[in-house]
Design a protein around this motif. Structure first.
Motif, mmCIF file in Angstrom:
data_model
loop_
_atom_site.group_PDB
_atom_site.id
_atom_site.type_symbol
_atom_site.label_atom_id
_atom_site.label_comp_id
_atom_site.label_asym_id
_atom_site.label_seq_id
_atom_site.Cartn_x
_atom_site.Cartn_y
_atom_site.Cartn_z
ATOM 1 N N SER A 183 1.095 -1.238 0.228
ATOM 2 C CA SER A 183 0.003 -0.490 -0.314
ATOM 3 C C SER A 183 1.116 1.112 -0.243
ATOM 4 C CB SER A 183 -1.058 -0.075 1.695
ATOM 5 O OG SER A 183 -1.678 -1.033 1.465
ATOM 6 N N GLN A 186 0.641 2.975 -3.566
ATOM 7 C CA GLN A 186 -0.344 4.032 -3.697
ATOM 8 C C GLN A 186 -0.373 5.177 -2.689
ATOM 9 O OE1 GLN A 186 -2.127 4.487 -6.299
ATOM 10 N NE2 GLN A 186 -3.898 6.401 -5.110
ATOM 11 N N LEU A 187 0.700 5.211 -1.244
ATOM 12 C CA LEU A 187 0.446 6.676 -0.656
ATOM 13 C C LEU A 187 1.124 7.442 -1.015
ATOM 14 C CD1 LEU A 187 -0.005 7.545 2.511
ATOM 15 C CD2 LEU A 187 2.213 6.329 3.367
ATOM 16 N N THR A 190 -0.291 9.253 -3.614
ATOM 17 C CA THR A 190 -0.614 10.741 -2.941
ATOM 18 C C THR A 190 0.073 11.941 -2.228
ATOM 19 O OG1 THR A 190 -1.499 9.231 -0.728
ATOM 20 C CG2 THR A 190 -2.223 9.135 -2.840
ATOM 21 N N GLN A 336 -6.678 12.540 1.176
ATOM 22 C CA GLN A 336 -6.283 11.363 0.590
ATOM 23 C C GLN A 336 -4.629 10.347 0.729
ATOM 24 O OE1 GLN A 336 -5.246 11.706 -3.645
ATOM 25 N NE2 GLN A 336 -5.611 10.179 -4.518
ATOM 26 N N THR A 340 -5.123 7.306 2.547
ATOM 27 C CA THR A 340 -4.143 5.702 2.360
ATOM 28 C C THR A 340 -3.022 5.489 3.584
ATOM 29 O OG1 THR A 340 -4.583 7.453 0.053
ATOM 30 C CG2 THR A 340 -2.749 4.717 0.748
ATOM 31 N N THR A 343 -5.155 2.983 5.393
ATOM 32 C CA THR A 343 -5.079 1.344 4.864
ATOM 33 C C THR A 343 -3.526 0.556 4.706
ATOM 34 O OG1 THR A 343 -6.998 2.886 3.498
ATOM 35 C CG2 THR A 343 -5.518 0.458 2.964
ATOM 36 N N SER A 359 -14.532 0.339 0.916
ATOM 37 C CA SER A 359 -14.257 1.741 0.285
ATOM 38 C C SER A 359 -15.455 1.711 -1.163
ATOM 39 C CB SER A 359 -12.845 0.991 -0.987
ATOM 40 O OG SER A 359 -12.542 2.285 -1.430
ATOM 41 N N SER A 403 -11.412 9.538 0.458
ATOM 42 C CA SER A 403 -11.210 8.774 1.372
ATOM 43 C C SER A 403 -11.837 7.427 1.622
ATOM 44 C CB SER A 403 -12.010 9.553 2.616
ATOM 45 O OG SER A 403 -11.561 11.166 2.472
ATOM 46 N N SER A 406 -9.565 6.382 -1.191
ATOM 47 C CA SER A 406 -7.760 5.802 -0.773
ATOM 48 C C SER A 406 -7.860 4.881 0.086
ATOM 49 C CB SER A 406 -7.958 7.330 -0.013
ATOM 50 O OG SER A 406 -7.412 7.774 -1.265
ATOM 51 N N GLY A 410 -7.681 2.767 -4.313
ATOM 52 C CA GLY A 410 -6.806 3.418 -4.580
ATOM 53 C C GLY A 410 -5.259 2.172 -4.384
#
Length: 494
Positions: A183, A186-187, A190, A336, A340, A343, A359, A403, A406, A410
Motif C-alpha cells: 500500500s 499508492q501512499l 498521493t 487522500q 491512504t 489503509t 471503499s 477518502s 484511498s 486506490g
C-alpha cells in the motif's frame, strides 16, 4: 559469478539466462559473513535489522510512485500560468495533460518485458531516465512541441514505474507485511500529488518542473544499495544470488531455508518455459487471476471517476460554489494522503476484501450525495441559504469519495495484481493489466470535462453506478490474499 540451479536450468532457463543489470553485489555477502561470525545479537535486534532492510528497500523504490503522483498533480496548479506564458488554447493544454496517459500506456506495454529481461531494479533505472529528461524538457520549453515531448517522456517512465514498483515490493516483502508495504505504493502516489498541489501554490511552473526531477535523481543511486527481487533472480536461474538477496531482506541470522525452498519449488513447477504466449492466457489458471481479478479491479479503480475528480477538482469546486477552490483542492490532496496512510496500517489486519467492500460502499454513497447536491442546486436560487448548504454538501460528498477511494480502491488493486499473477506470466499479464488501467484512466480523464459540462449531477450518478458494480464484483469474484505467501496464492488458482 552466480551459479545456476540445475533444476531451474532443466525447466527452461537454459542458455537464455541473463545477468541482472544491477548485480546483487558482493558487499551483501561480506556483510552476511561478518554478521554470522557474531552470535551475541538478540532476537529483537535481528527483527529490527530485517525491518530496516525491508523498509529501506521500500522507501527507495517509493520515490518512483512519488514521481508518478507529481506527474499526475502537476497540471492542476500550473494550468493558468502555462497557458498564459506559452499562449496556448485550453484544448492544447488539455492535450498536454492527457499525453502523460498516452506515454504511460506505451510504458505499460513495455514494462513487463523490461522488468523480465533486466530485473526490477534495472527496470526502475530505465524508467527514471525519461522522467528526468521529460521534466527538463518541460522546464526549458519555449513552444508547445517541447512541452508535449516532455509530457510523453514522463508518461513512459510513469507507465513502467506503475507496474514495476508494486511487483518488486510484493516479491521482497514477508507475507505478514506484504499488504501494508504494498500500500506504500499508492501512499507515495498521493504524497506526490500533494507535493505538486502544495509547491504549485508558491513556485512558477518552470521551477516546479525542475523540482519534479528530484525523486528520480535520488532513486538512481539509491537502487545500487538495495537487493534485486529474490523471486526474479530465482526465475532467471541465479539461485546463489536469490539466496543472498533473501538473506539480506530477512536478516543475516534468520533461517530462510523454508522460504527459499518454497521459491525454488514454485519456479521449478511454473517455469517449464521461459515465455508465455498471449494465447495461453486463455487457460483458466491464468485467465481467472488476470482477466477477472487483475484487469477487472484495475479497470474499475479508474472507471470509478477518481481521476476526473482529482484532475478537475478546482473546476468542480467552483461549480459547487466554493470560492477558494485551490485551497479546497489542496485539502482534498491532504485527505487522500491521510486516508491512504490509514489503509497502509489496516490492510494486513482487516484483509483486502473487507477494505475493498468498505471503499466501494463509500464511493457509491458519496457519488450519490454529490449527484443529489448538484441536481438540487439547479432548482434553488443562488441567493438562497439552501444554495450555499448544497455547495457544502457537494464538498462533503467529494471528500468522502476521495477518502473512500484511498481506503481501498486506490492502493489494494495494485497489491492484489502483484500477488495473484504466477511468476511465469507476470511480465506479460502484468503489462496487460497495467495497460488496461492506463487506458481506463485516459478515458475518464478525457470524458470528465465533457460530462461535467453536460451535467455535474449526471456525471456523479454514472460514477455511482460503476461503484455499485464494483461492490458486487468484489463480493463475488475477488479472493482474500491476506496471510498467504505468494506461492500459496498462485497455487490456489491451479
Amino acid at each position: 559469478m552466480a551459479t545456476r540451479d540445475p533444476e531451474i536450468e532443466e525447466g527452461g532457463g537454459g542458455s537464455s539466462l541473463k545477468k541482472p543489470l544491477l548485480h546483487t553485489g558482493s558487499w551483501y555477502r561480506m556483510a552476511g559473513m561478518s554478521s554470522r561470525q557474531s552470535s551475541m545479537l538478540a532476537s529483537s535486534a535481528q527483527m529490527l535489522r530485517e525491518s530496516v532492510s525491508i523498509f529501506l528497500c521500500v522507501s527507495i523504490v517509493a520515490l518512483g510512485p512519488i514521481q508518478f503522483g507529481f506527474t499526475c498533480g502537476y497540471s492542476n496548479p500550473t494550468q493558468a500560468d502555462i497557458i498564459m506564458d506559452l499562449n496556448l488554447k485550453i484544448s492544447e493544454f488539455s492535450m498536454f495533460g492527457s499525453l502523460a496517459n498516452v506515454g504511460a500506456m506505451v510504458g505499460a506495454i513495455a514494462s513487463g518485458q523490461i522488468a523480465e529481461n533486466i530485473g526490477r531494479k534495472g527496470s526502475l533505472m530505465i524508467a527514471a531516465i525519461p522522467n528526468i529528461l521529460g521534466w527538463l524538457a518541460i522546464s526549458f520549453a519555449r513552444d508547445y512541441s517541447f512541452l508535449c515531448m516532455g509530457r510523453l517522456l514522463e508518461g513512459f517512465g510513469v507507465g513502467v514505474i506503475s507496474y514495476t514498483v508494486p511487483v518488486y515490493i510484493a516479491e521482497i516483502s514477508p507475507q505478514n507485511l506484504r499488504g501494508s508495504l504494498g500500500s506504500v505504493n499508492q501512499l507515495s502516489v498521493t504524497i506526490g500529488i500533494l507535493l505538486a498541489y502544495l509547491l504549485g501554490l508558491f513556485l512558477p511552473w518552470r521551477a516546479l518542473a525542475v523540482i519534479g526531477t528530484l525523486p528520480c535523481i535520488i532513486l538512481i543511486p539509491g537502487l545500487f544499495f538495495i537487493p534485486e527481487s529474490p523471486r526474479w533472480l530465482a526465475k532467471m536461474g541465479f539461485m546463489e544470488d536469490c539466496e543472498t538477496s533473501l538473506q539480506v531482506l530477512r536478516g543475516f541470522d534468520t533461517d530462510i531455508s523454508t522460504e527459499f525452498n518454497e521459491i525454488k519449488r514454485s519456479v521449478a513447477t511454473s517455469g517449464k518455459r521461459a515465455t508465455i504466449r498471449i494465447s495461453e492466457l486463455k487457460r483458466r489458471r491464468f485467465w481467472y487471476p488476470l482477466m477477472v481479478v487483475g484487469i477487472g479491479l484495475l479497470l474499475l479503480q479508474q472507471l470509478s471517476g477518481i481521476n476526473g475528480v482529482l484532475f478537475y477538482s478546482s473546476n468542480i469546486f467552483k461549480s459547487a460554489g466554493i470560492s477558494s477552490s485551490k485551497a479546497a483542492t489542496f485539502g482534498l490532496g491532504a485527505i487522500q494522503v491521510v486516508a491512504t496512510a490509514i489503509t497502509t496500517s489496516l490492510v494486513d489486519k482487516s484483509g483486502r476484501r473487507a477494505l475493498l467492500l468498505l471503499s466501494s460502499f463509500l464511493m457509491v454513497a458519496s457519488s450519490l450525495l454529490a449527484s443529489m447536491s448538484f441536481f438540487l442546486k439547479h432548482l434553488v436560487s443562488k441567493d438562497s441559504s439552501l444554495y450555499g448548504f448544497l455547495g457544502t454538501l457537494a464538498l462533503i460528498g467529494l471528500v468522502i469519495m476521495v477518502s473512500g477511494f484511498s481506503l481501498g480502491l486506490g492502493p489494494i488493486p495494485w497489491v492484489i495484481m502483484s500477488e495473484i499473477l504466477p511468476v511465469n506470466i507476470k511480465s506479460l499479464a502484468g503489462s496487460v493489466a497495467t495497460l488496461f488501467n492506463w487506458l481506463a484512466a485516459s478515458i475518464v480523464t478525457m470524458t470528465a470535462p465533457l460530462l461535467l459540462d453536460w451535467s455535474s449531477g449526471g456525471t456523479f450518478l454514472i460514477y455511482a453506478a460503476v461503484s455499485t458494480f464494483t461492490l458486487f464484483f468484489v463480493k463475488v469474484w475477488v479472493p482474500e490474499t491476506k496471510g498467504k505467501t505468494l506461492e500459496e496464492i498462485q497455487w490456489s488458482f491451479r
